[in-house]
Design an enzyme around this catalytic site. Sequence first.
Site, PDB file in Angstrom:
ATOM      1  N   HIS A  97       8.968  10.780  13.323  1.00 55.72           N
ATOM      2  CA  HIS A  97       7.944  10.612  14.281  1.00 55.72           C
ATOM      3  C   HIS A  97       8.386   9.530  15.193  1.00 55.72           C
ATOM      4  O   HIS A  97       8.165   9.278  16.568  1.00 55.72           O
ATOM      5  CB  HIS A  97       6.737  10.406  13.793  1.00 55.72           C
ATOM      6  CG  HIS A  97       6.563   9.305  12.688  1.00 55.72           C
ATOM      7  ND1 HIS A  97       7.015   9.755  11.578  1.00 55.72           N
ATOM      8  CD2 HIS A  97       6.021   8.186  12.340  1.00 55.72           C
ATOM      9  CE1 HIS A  97       6.960   8.733  10.550  1.00 55.72           C
ATOM     10  NE2 HIS A  97       6.328   7.762  11.309  1.00 55.72           N
ATOM     11  N   TYR A 119      16.074 -25.101   3.438  1.00 51.75           N
ATOM     12  CA  TYR A 119      16.760 -23.820   2.673  1.00 51.75           C
ATOM     13  C   TYR A 119      15.999 -23.843   1.517  1.00 51.75           C
ATOM     14  O   TYR A 119      15.566 -22.533   1.218  1.00 51.75           O
ATOM     15  CB  TYR A 119      18.187 -24.063   2.432  1.00 51.75           C
ATOM     16  CG  TYR A 119      18.821 -22.748   1.929  1.00 51.75           C
ATOM     17  CD1 TYR A 119      19.154 -21.728   3.032  1.00 51.75           C
ATOM     18  CD2 TYR A 119      18.680 -22.293   0.623  1.00 51.75           C
ATOM     19  CE1 TYR A 119      19.595 -20.502   2.578  1.00 51.75           C
ATOM     20  CE2 TYR A 119      19.248 -21.122   0.260  1.00 51.75           C
ATOM     21  CZ  TYR A 119      19.788 -20.440   1.286  1.00 51.75           C
ATOM     22  OH  TYR A 119      20.247 -19.221   0.703  1.00 51.75           O
ATOM     23  N   PHE A 177       2.047   4.630   1.346  1.00 50.06           N
ATOM     24  CA  PHE A 177       2.409   4.385   2.533  1.00 50.06           C
ATOM     25  C   PHE A 177       3.813   4.720   2.809  1.00 50.06           C
ATOM     26  O   PHE A 177       4.353   4.622   1.787  1.00 50.06           O
ATOM     27  CB  PHE A 177       2.255   2.688   3.092  1.00 50.06           C
ATOM     28  CG  PHE A 177       2.703   2.510   4.365  1.00 50.06           C
ATOM     29  CD1 PHE A 177       1.811   2.983   5.574  1.00 50.06           C
ATOM     30  CD2 PHE A 177       3.794   1.865   4.846  1.00 50.06           C
ATOM     31  CE1 PHE A 177       2.283   2.832   6.905  1.00 50.06           C
ATOM     32  CE2 PHE A 177       4.249   1.679   6.071  1.00 50.06           C
ATOM     33  CZ  PHE A 177       3.318   2.106   7.234  1.00 50.06           C
ATOM     34  N   ASP A 178       4.182   5.092   3.877  1.00 54.71           N
ATOM     35  CA  ASP A 178       5.549   5.622   4.069  1.00 54.71           C
ATOM     36  C   ASP A 178       6.830   4.827   3.362  1.00 54.71           C
ATOM     37  O   ASP A 178       7.709   5.446   3.150  1.00 54.71           O
ATOM     38  CB  ASP A 178       5.967   6.045   5.542  1.00 54.71           C
ATOM     39  CG  ASP A 178       5.098   5.925   6.446  1.00 54.71           C
ATOM     40  OD1 ASP A 178       3.741   5.709   6.338  1.00 54.71           O
ATOM     41  OD2 ASP A 178       5.140   6.038   7.912  1.00 54.71           O
ATOM     42  N   ASP A 193      -1.111  -2.640  -3.299  1.00 51.18           N
ATOM     43  CA  ASP A 193      -0.592  -2.600  -1.673  1.00 51.18           C
ATOM     44  C   ASP A 193      -1.818  -3.354  -0.979  1.00 51.18           C
ATOM     45  O   ASP A 193      -2.648  -2.405  -0.643  1.00 51.18           O
ATOM     46  CB  ASP A 193      -0.170  -1.213  -1.287  1.00 51.18           C
ATOM     47  CG  ASP A 193       0.493  -1.439   0.261  1.00 51.18           C
ATOM     48  OD1 ASP A 193       0.232  -2.340   0.786  1.00 51.18           O
ATOM     49  OD2 ASP A 193       1.223  -0.452   0.593  1.00 51.18           O
ATOM     50  N   LYS A 197      -0.882  -7.797   9.064  1.00 53.99           N
ATOM     51  CA  LYS A 197      -2.213  -7.231   9.087  1.00 53.99           C
ATOM     52  C   LYS A 197      -3.222  -8.401   8.714  1.00 53.99           C
ATOM     53  O   LYS A 197      -3.432  -9.280   9.584  1.00 53.99           O
ATOM     54  CB  LYS A 197      -2.656  -5.981   8.202  1.00 53.99           C
ATOM     55  CG  LYS A 197      -1.678  -4.812   8.635  1.00 53.99           C
ATOM     56  CD  LYS A 197      -0.450  -4.665   8.150  1.00 53.99           C
ATOM     57  CE  LYS A 197       0.286  -3.238   8.364  1.00 53.99           C
ATOM     58  NZ  LYS A 197       1.893  -3.349   8.227  1.00 53.99           N
ATOM     59  N   ALA A 244      -1.929  -4.790   2.246  1.00 53.98           N
ATOM     60  CA  ALA A 244      -2.082  -5.299   3.600  1.00 53.98           C
ATOM     61  C   ALA A 244      -3.358  -5.476   4.352  1.00 53.98           C
ATOM     62  O   ALA A 244      -3.184  -6.309   5.227  1.00 53.98           O
ATOM     63  CB  ALA A 244      -1.288  -4.029   4.302  1.00 53.98           C
TER      64      ALA A 244
HETATM   65  N1  F0G Z   1       1.727  -1.021   3.393  1.00 51.68           N
HETATM   66  C1  F0G Z   1       0.738  -0.509   4.175  1.00 51.68           C
HETATM   67  C2  F0G Z   1      -0.262   0.076   3.426  1.00 51.68           C
HETATM   68  C3  F0G Z   1       1.101  -0.589   5.651  1.00 51.68           C
HETATM   69  O1  F0G Z   1      -0.028  -0.067   6.404  1.00 51.68           O
HETATM   70  C4  F0G Z   1       2.271  -0.709   5.977  1.00 51.68           C
HETATM   71  C5  F0G Z   1       2.846  -1.031   7.298  1.00 51.68           C
HETATM   72  C6  F0G Z   1       3.257  -1.531   5.272  1.00 51.68           C
HETATM   73  C7  F0G Z   1       2.887  -1.373   3.836  1.00 51.68           C
HETATM   74  C8  F0G Z   1       4.665  -2.055   5.621  1.00 51.68           C
HETATM   75  O2  F0G Z   1       4.555  -3.171   5.995  1.00 51.68           O
HETATM   76  O3  F0G Z   1       5.126  -3.024   8.424  1.00 51.68           O
HETATM   77  O4  F0G Z   1       5.194  -5.267   7.316  1.00 51.68           O
HETATM   78  O5  F0G Z   1       6.848  -3.620   6.647  1.00 51.68           O
HETATM   79  N2  F0G Z   1       1.964  -0.408   8.197  1.00 51.68           N
HETATM   80  C9  F0G Z   1       1.974  -0.380   9.649  1.00 51.68           C
HETATM   81  C10 F0G Z   1       1.137   0.495  10.435  1.00 51.68           C
HETATM   82  C11 F0G Z   1       3.631  -0.345  10.415  1.00 51.68           C
HETATM   83  O6  F0G Z   1       1.287   0.830  11.587  1.00 51.68           O
HETATM   84  O7  F0G Z   1       0.278   0.963   9.780  1.00 51.68           O
HETATM   85  P1  F0G Z   1       5.535  -3.890   7.263  1.00 51.68           P
END
Ligand code: F0G
Length: 461
Positions: A453, A72, A124-125, A216, A259, A218
């Site tokens: 979407h 843990y 990112f969304d 960010d 990623k 990824a």
């Molecule tokens: N930031 C970026 C630039 C991303 O592309 C994503 C996820 C996230 C944050 C969130 O990360 O999915 O691990 O929670 N992108 C995916 C896509 C879902 O299809 O582009 P996560």
Amino acid sequence: MKFMTAEPFRIKMVERIKKTTKEERQGWLKEANYNAFKIKAENVYIDCLTDSGTSAMSSEQWSALMLGDESYAGSKSFYKLEESVQDIFGMPYVQPTHQGRAADYIMAKLYAKEGKYAIGNMHFDTFRGNAEVLGAIPVDYVIDEGKDTASAAHPFKGNIDINKIENLIEEKGSEQISVVIITVTCNNNGGQPVSMQNIREVSALAGRYNIPVVIDSARLAENAYFIQQREDGYKNKSIKEITREMFSYCETATMSSKKDGLVNIGGLFVTRDEEVLQMAQQLAIVHEGFITYGGLTGRDLEALAVGLQEGCDQQYLEYRINQVKYLGDRLEEKGVPIVKPTGGHGVYVDGRRFFPHIPQHEFPSQRLVVALYEEAGVRAVELGACAFGSKDPVTQEPIWPDVETMRIGISRRVYTNSHMDVIANALGEIYKNRNEYKGMKLVYEGPITSLRHFTAGFELL
Ligand code: F0G
């Protein structure tokens, strides 16, 4: 030498994928209300919905799983991950999270402030959603070239427009800006990279006004590879030297490890600021798990420690970026209008230029997603009128986005160039017959427009 871009690995385990008939796929599309997210993965031949969490792990990663220490607190696996992250980010403090959006949530809680601006190239969304819930104002300041899909002239179309930041500071005052977030590579406009010079200049400007900078990250390794290949002064630098310099210009970084971490689940919150770490740890304990596992198993931490290193491997990146380019080149040969130059993690097709007779309110890119699945069993994703469309908060009138694309996300180490040929040939055929296609009607959407979407329903016109 051209052969150098071939796969730097051999395949020792395979996963069967199913070829289906057009009639079957038409039935499944109807059942899914023409939404690719609602198609069962087993009915997809080549899945390009996303590059996230879909990588093939290496034999080294699979064997590392066996070493997973499931304690843990204070597990051996955490310390291995910490060392691997410090090596690549050059930052001292590491908080794992269960995936990227959990790190985004923690970051938004610390850096997005009610009524204040959060500047990004293109957010990112998941950060955008978090910021909006917290009452912050996310703004996208990618350079104008970043919105011009046809021009391949600019090598770093993910760059932030410094003038726009300066104008906002002048107009509103620097205290109205709570954070600048640089997303590398910029997912929303084609996986386009951000240059070191831009990161450095944005950081210097923000620093003058005490505005913190977050990256960010990824797709940090893909961004570093583009810097190495395209930016003066970086040709002889290693990928890790480049990533460390990138992060030297920020206070904090978040990462979806799904990623460039080459794992199927995981995220990171990384910082150089001890106070920020302490606050992040509090939020992690409440939402994710104890600070040394953050919602992941010891096995996951092990696989990520190895995957991050593999993701920064020069030969791997050469293969990776060139496979995406291979698909882009095949599509260009067939006249298919793609976002140029091809970016890091996928090829983006311009829906408006592909179907100029289908207006944006009839979802041209979504129509293309449906056509590609129908013809070839290939699943892509719409990043356009449906995913990025919004509504005027007062009148509820629709607002159509600048970006109107279909993204063909390429999973890492998963598909071969024969699969890329299947995709290119199918799109080439659809393009030849493009005038026969009509648009789509949105017949269902959930209550949160920015998430519509995922569950939307469509009809063919
Ligand atoms: N930031 C970026 C630039 C991303 O592309 C994503 C996820 C996230 C944050 C969130 O990360 O999915 O691990 O929670 N992108 C995916 C896509 C879902 O299809 O582009 P996560």
